[in-house]
Design a protein around this motif. Sequence first.
Motif, PDB file in Angstrom:
ATOM      1  N   PHE A   1       0.815  -1.219   0.000  1.00 18.14           N
ATOM      2  CA  PHE A   1       0.000   0.000   0.000  1.00 18.14           C
ATOM      3  C   PHE A   1       0.851   1.272   0.000  1.00 18.14           C
ATOM      4  O   PHE A   1       0.519   2.244   0.660  1.00 18.14           O
ATOM      5  CB  PHE A   1      -0.972  -0.010   1.194  1.00 18.14           C
ATOM      6  N   SER A   2       1.953   1.233  -0.785  1.00 18.47           N
ATOM      7  CA  SER A   2       2.748   2.455  -0.878  1.00 18.47           C
ATOM      8  C   SER A   2       2.566   3.145  -2.227  1.00 18.47           C
ATOM      9  O   SER A   2       2.986   4.285  -2.397  1.00 18.47           O
ATOM     10  CB  SER A   2       4.236   2.151  -0.634  1.00 18.47           C
ATOM     11  N   GLU A   3       1.949   2.441  -3.195  1.00 18.65           N
ATOM     12  CA  GLU A   3       1.662   3.025  -4.508  1.00 18.65           C
ATOM     13  C   GLU A   3       0.327   2.460  -5.003  1.00 18.65           C
ATOM     14  O   GLU A   3      -0.108   1.410  -4.526  1.00 18.65           O
ATOM     15  CB  GLU A   3       2.744   2.633  -5.529  1.00 18.65           C
ATOM     16  N   GLY A   4      -0.251   3.144  -6.003  1.00 14.65           N
ATOM     17  CA  GLY A   4      -1.550   2.689  -6.521  1.00 14.65           C
ATOM     18  C   GLY A   4      -1.477   2.061  -7.894  1.00 14.65           C
ATOM     19  O   GLY A   4      -2.506   1.737  -8.490  1.00 14.65           O
ATOM     20  N   ARG A   5      -0.260   1.924  -8.413  1.00 15.12           N
ATOM     21  CA  ARG A   5      -0.088   1.257  -9.712  1.00 15.12           C
ATOM     22  C   ARG A   5       1.113   0.335  -9.659  1.00 15.12           C
ATOM     23  O   ARG A   5       2.135   0.667  -9.052  1.00 15.12           O
ATOM     24  CB  ARG A   5       0.127   2.280 -10.832  1.00 15.12           C
ATOM     25  N   PHE A   6       0.963  -0.820 -10.338  1.00 17.14           N
ATOM     26  CA  PHE A   6       2.020  -1.834 -10.325  1.00 17.14           C
ATOM     27  C   PHE A   6       2.514  -2.057 -11.748  1.00 17.14           C
ATOM     28  O   PHE A   6       1.712  -2.353 -12.647  1.00 17.14           O
ATOM     29  CB  PHE A   6       1.442  -3.131  -9.745  1.00 17.14           C
ATOM     30  N   GLU A   7       3.823  -1.936 -11.934  1.00 14.01           N
ATOM     31  CA  GLU A   7       4.379  -2.099 -13.284  1.00 14.01           C
ATOM     32  C   GLU A   7       4.226  -3.542 -13.786  1.00 14.01           C
ATOM     33  O   GLU A   7       4.288  -3.794 -14.986  1.00 14.01           O
ATOM     34  CB  GLU A   7       5.854  -1.662 -13.316  1.00 14.01           C
ATOM     35  N   GLY A   8       3.982  -4.478 -12.865  1.00 14.31           N
ATOM     36  CA  GLY A   8       3.824  -5.883 -13.264  1.00 14.31           C
ATOM     37  C   GLY A   8       2.363  -6.293 -13.410  1.00 14.31           C
ATOM     38  O   GLY A   8       2.059  -7.491 -13.465  1.00 14.31           O
ATOM     39  N   ALA A   9       1.455  -5.303 -13.499  1.00 10.04           N
ATOM     40  CA  ALA A   9       0.025  -5.645 -13.550  1.00 10.04           C
ATOM     41  C   ALA A   9      -0.310  -6.508 -14.769  1.00 10.04           C
ATOM     42  O   ALA A   9      -0.955  -7.552 -14.646  1.00 10.04           O
ATOM     43  CB  ALA A   9      -0.824  -4.370 -13.543  1.00 10.04           C
TER      44      ALA A   9
ATOM     45  N   SER B   1      -6.101 -13.163  -4.365  1.00  6.35           N
ATOM     46  CA  SER B   1      -4.893 -13.940  -4.057  1.00  6.35           C
ATOM     47  C   SER B   1      -3.755 -13.516  -4.979  1.00  6.35           C
ATOM     48  O   SER B   1      -2.597 -13.395  -4.553  1.00  6.35           O
ATOM     49  CB  SER B   1      -5.161 -15.435  -4.248  1.00  6.35           C
ATOM     50  N   ASP B   2      -4.091 -13.299  -6.238  1.00  9.15           N
ATOM     51  CA  ASP B   2      -3.140 -12.850  -7.250  1.00  9.15           C
ATOM     52  C   ASP B   2      -2.486 -11.541  -6.789  1.00  9.15           C
ATOM     53  O   ASP B   2      -1.254 -11.389  -6.764  1.00  9.15           O
ATOM     54  CB  ASP B   2      -3.943 -12.630  -8.547  1.00  9.15           C
ATOM     55  N   TRP B   3      -3.337 -10.615  -6.358  1.00  7.49           N
ATOM     56  CA  TRP B   3      -2.836  -9.314  -5.893  1.00  7.49           C
ATOM     57  C   TRP B   3      -2.034  -9.449  -4.590  1.00  7.49           C
ATOM     58  O   TRP B   3      -0.968  -8.845  -4.435  1.00  7.49           O
ATOM     59  CB  TRP B   3      -4.012  -8.350  -5.673  1.00  7.49           C
ATOM     60  N   ALA B   4      -2.583 -10.239  -3.636  1.00 10.47           N
ATOM     61  CA  ALA B   4      -1.972 -10.302  -2.301  1.00 10.47           C
ATOM     62  C   ALA B   4      -0.515 -10.751  -2.391  1.00 10.47           C
ATOM     63  O   ALA B   4       0.370 -10.199  -1.731  1.00 10.47           O
ATOM     64  CB  ALA B   4      -2.767 -11.247  -1.397  1.00 10.47           C
ATOM     65  N   PHE B   5      -0.274 -11.780  -3.226  1.00 11.03           N
ATOM     66  CA  PHE B   5       1.098 -12.283  -3.367  1.00 11.03           C
ATOM     67  C   PHE B   5       1.818 -11.629  -4.548  1.00 11.03           C
ATOM     68  O   PHE B   5       3.027 -11.778  -4.683  1.00 11.03           O
ATOM     69  CB  PHE B   5       1.082 -13.801  -3.560  1.00 11.03           C
ATOM     70  N   GLY B   6       1.049 -10.930  -5.395  1.00 10.33           N
ATOM     71  CA  GLY B   6       1.630 -10.271  -6.561  1.00 10.33           C
ATOM     72  C   GLY B   6       1.979  -8.824  -6.253  1.00 10.33           C
ATOM     73  O   GLY B   6       2.970  -8.531  -5.575  1.00 10.33           O
ATOM     74  N   ALA B   7       1.141  -7.903  -6.725  1.00  9.74           N
ATOM     75  CA  ALA B   7       1.437  -6.468  -6.588  1.00  9.74           C
ATOM     76  C   ALA B   7       1.769  -6.073  -5.155  1.00  9.74           C
ATOM     77  O   ALA B   7       2.692  -5.294  -4.910  1.00  9.74           O
ATOM     78  CB  ALA B   7       0.239  -5.654  -7.083  1.00  9.74           C
ATOM     79  N   ASN B   8       1.029  -6.613  -4.199  1.00 15.67           N
ATOM     80  CA  ASN B   8       1.239  -6.173  -2.816  1.00 15.67           C
ATOM     81  C   ASN B   8       2.617  -6.576  -2.293  1.00 15.67           C
ATOM     82  O   ASN B   8       3.142  -5.955  -1.376  1.00 15.67           O
ATOM     83  CB  ASN B   8       0.136  -6.727  -1.906  1.00 15.67           C
TER      84      ASN B   8
ATOM     85  N   VAL C   1       0.805  -0.488   8.287  1.00 16.38           N
ATOM     86  CA  VAL C   1       0.055  -1.749   8.366  1.00 16.38           C
ATOM     87  C   VAL C   1      -1.378  -1.434   7.943  1.00 16.38           C
ATOM     88  O   VAL C   1      -2.136  -0.814   8.689  1.00 16.38           O
ATOM     89  CB  VAL C   1       0.088  -2.346   9.793  1.00 16.38           C
ATOM     90  N   PRO C   2      -1.763  -1.846   6.735  1.00 18.12           N
ATOM     91  CA  PRO C   2      -3.045  -1.410   6.180  1.00 18.12           C
ATOM     92  C   PRO C   2      -4.217  -2.286   6.620  1.00 18.12           C
ATOM     93  O   PRO C   2      -4.785  -3.033   5.828  1.00 18.12           O
ATOM     94  CB  PRO C   2      -2.808  -1.525   4.669  1.00 18.12           C
ATOM     95  N   GLY C   3      -4.599  -2.186   7.876  1.00 21.24           N
ATOM     96  CA  GLY C   3      -5.695  -3.026   8.361  1.00 21.24           C
ATOM     97  C   GLY C   3      -6.748  -2.234   9.105  1.00 21.24           C
ATOM     98  O   GLY C   3      -6.564  -1.049   9.422  1.00 21.24           O
TER      99      GLY C   3
ATOM    100  N   ALA D   1      -7.727  -5.893  -2.042  1.00 24.00           N
ATOM    101  CA  ALA D   1      -7.015  -5.330  -3.196  1.00 24.00           C
ATOM    102  C   ALA D   1      -7.599  -4.051  -3.796  1.00 24.00           C
ATOM    103  O   ALA D   1      -7.618  -3.893  -5.015  1.00 24.00           O
ATOM    104  CB  ALA D   1      -6.922  -6.403  -4.275  1.00 24.00           C
ATOM    105  N   TYR D   2      -8.098  -3.156  -2.962  1.00 27.18           N
ATOM    106  CA  TYR D   2      -8.614  -1.876  -3.463  1.00 27.18           C
ATOM    107  C   TYR D   2      -8.089  -0.788  -2.540  1.00 27.18           C
ATOM    108  O   TYR D   2      -8.259  -0.872  -1.319  1.00 27.18           O
ATOM    109  CB  TYR D   2     -10.152  -1.866  -3.470  1.00 27.18           C
ATOM    110  N   GLU D   3      -7.469   0.238  -3.099  1.00 27.31           N
ATOM    111  CA  GLU D   3      -6.831   1.291  -2.303  1.00 27.31           C
ATOM    112  C   GLU D   3      -7.851   2.333  -1.856  1.00 27.31           C
ATOM    113  O   GLU D   3      -8.450   3.006  -2.692  1.00 27.31           O
ATOM    114  CB  GLU D   3      -5.767   1.975  -3.159  1.00 27.31           C
ATOM    115  N   PRO D   4      -8.051   2.471  -0.550  1.00 27.31           N
ATOM    116  CA  PRO D   4      -9.071   3.417  -0.077  1.00 27.31           C
ATOM    117  C   PRO D   4      -8.747   4.879  -0.350  1.00 27.31           C
ATOM    118  O   PRO D   4      -9.648   5.702  -0.396  1.00 27.31           O
ATOM    119  CB  PRO D   4      -9.145   3.155   1.423  1.00 27.31           C
ATOM    120  N   ARG D   5      -7.458   5.206  -0.544  1.00 26.19           N
ATOM    121  CA  ARG D   5      -7.140   6.600  -0.848  1.00 26.19           C
ATOM    122  C   ARG D   5      -7.508   6.952  -2.283  1.00 26.19           C
ATOM    123  O   ARG D   5      -7.675   8.115  -2.625  1.00 26.19           O
ATOM    124  CB  ARG D   5      -5.649   6.874  -0.608  1.00 26.19           C
TER     125      ARG D   5
END
Length: 462
Positions: free
Chosen positions: A148-156, A209-216, A296-298, A306-310
Motif C-alpha cells: 500500500f505504498s503506490e496505486g499502480r504496479f508495473e507488473g500488472a 490472491s493474485d494481488w496479495a502475493f503479486g502487486a502487494n 500496516v493497512p488493516g 485489493a482496493y486502495e481506499p485513498r
Amino acid sequence: LKIDKDGAEFLPADEWTGKGLHEVFPLLFNKFGENVGISAIGVAGERLMSSAGICFNDIDNRPSRYAGRGGLGAVLGSKGLKFIVVDDKGAKGVEIVDKDAFKKGTKKLTEALTTHDITKPGGSLNTYGTAVLVNIMNEAGGYPTRNFSEGRFEGAAATSGEAIHDICNERGGAGKTGHPCHPGCIIQCSNVYPRPDGTEHVSCIEYESDWAFGANCGIDDLDAIADLIWLSNDYGLDTIEAGGTIAVAMEAQLAEFGDGPKAIELMKEIGEGTPLGHVLGSGAATTGKVFGVVRVPGVKGQNMPAYEPRAVKGIGMVYATSTMGADHTAGYTIAPEILGVGGEADPLDADKAALARGFQEATAFIDSTGYCLFIAFAVLDIPEGLEGTVESCNGVLGTDWTTDDIARIGREVLDKELEFNKAAGFTKAHDRLPEFMKYEKLPPHNTVFDVPDEELDKVHRG
Ligand code: SF4
C-alpha cells in the motif's frame, strides 16, 4: 464431525492432523466417499493462527475454496474440530414451499446472469476470472502495490486475468479458465492454473490472491504467485491476510519486495510452525507490531484487500465500518465507483455514507440467501434479476418479500452484528482506517484518505 441423514457423529481426527490439506483431502474422500462435502482446517488452524481460514472442497474435490477471512480456522482449531464431513445421501434436501415461485424467480435471475456483460457465458468473469480486475484497478490507480505504498504496479499486465487466460491456453493440459467452483454455477469464474509442462499447479488464481502475493509483494511472476497460493491452500490460510503479512514482512526487510523465492521461504516458516512462522501466521497486524512497521493497512486487526481506499473512497468507508474488519465483500462499492455497475460514483468523492450503508445492507441480504455474491454484478443493473433473486427466496421460504425488503432484511443482519461487536468491546474508534492513510499521499492520484470521522459514523447510524 460427520453429518448425514441419521445424525451427527464425532470421530477422532488424529491421523489427519499436522499434514497439508492437499494430502489430507484425498484421504478423507477415500474414506467417506467422493460425493461428500468437506470443510476443514489446515495446520494454521490447528495452531490457532489468526490468519487461518476454513477450507472447502471445490467441484473436483480440491482443498481450494475458502471461508478465508476473520480467522475462522483458528475458531475451529480452538474447539479441536479438524473437519466437517456432510454426506447428503438419502437425505430429503431443502423443502421448497412454492415450487412455481421458485422456478419463476430462478428463471429471471438466470436470464440476468446470462445476459449481463460481466456474468454471461463468454463475459469478462467467465473468460478472464476475477483477475480481470487487475488491469482495471491498476488503470484506476487504486491497485495497492508494495504494501500500500503506490496505486499502480508495473507488473500488472504480467499478472492479469488476461495473462492467466493466455498462459492456460498456451500451456494447455490441465490449464483452464471458465471453471465452476461448484455444481450449478452459471458464471463459472474459477480457473485451473497450469505449470509450464501443462500439469496442474493450483486452482484458483483469484484476483485477491493474485494481488496479495503479486502487486502487494511486488512480485510479477504468476508461477511464484501460484506457488504461494498453493502453500496457502495447503496450510489452510486466508490468502489476503497471508499476502498482506508477507508484504508487511518485506516492509520490515525480512525480504526484498519482488523476491518470490524469499516470499515462499517465509510462507514455509508458517507451515513448519517455526517461531517466525507463528508471528507471520498471526497476520499482518501482529507482524507489524513485532517488527515495528507503521504502514500496516488493516482495520480491526484484518488486512485490507485489493482496493486502495485513498483512490476509491467508498470502499475505504466500507473497510472502516464493516463489522468484520477491512473487507471488500461486505459492500462492494467498487461496482459504481470503478465498474459503472449499479450506477456511477466518482471514486475520489468522500461523501459516500449512504452508498457505503446501502451496499452493506444489500450485501448482507445476498449473503443470507446463499447465492454467490457475484450475482450482484448482474442484478444491480437488471431489475428483473433482483426481483428473481427475491422471488426465488419467497419460493423456498413461502414469504412474500419484494425488492423493497432487501435493505430492511440486510439492516437487521447488520444490526445484530453491530450488537455482537459492541458486546465484544468495539466502539466507533475502531471504525477508522490506519493513521498513515491520512497523511501519506498515494501515487498516482497523490490523495490521502480524507473522509471525516463524522461521515464514517453516519454509515451505520444514519
Ligand atoms: S461465480 Fe461464484 S460460484 Fe461461480 S465459480 Fe465464481 S466464485 Fe464460484
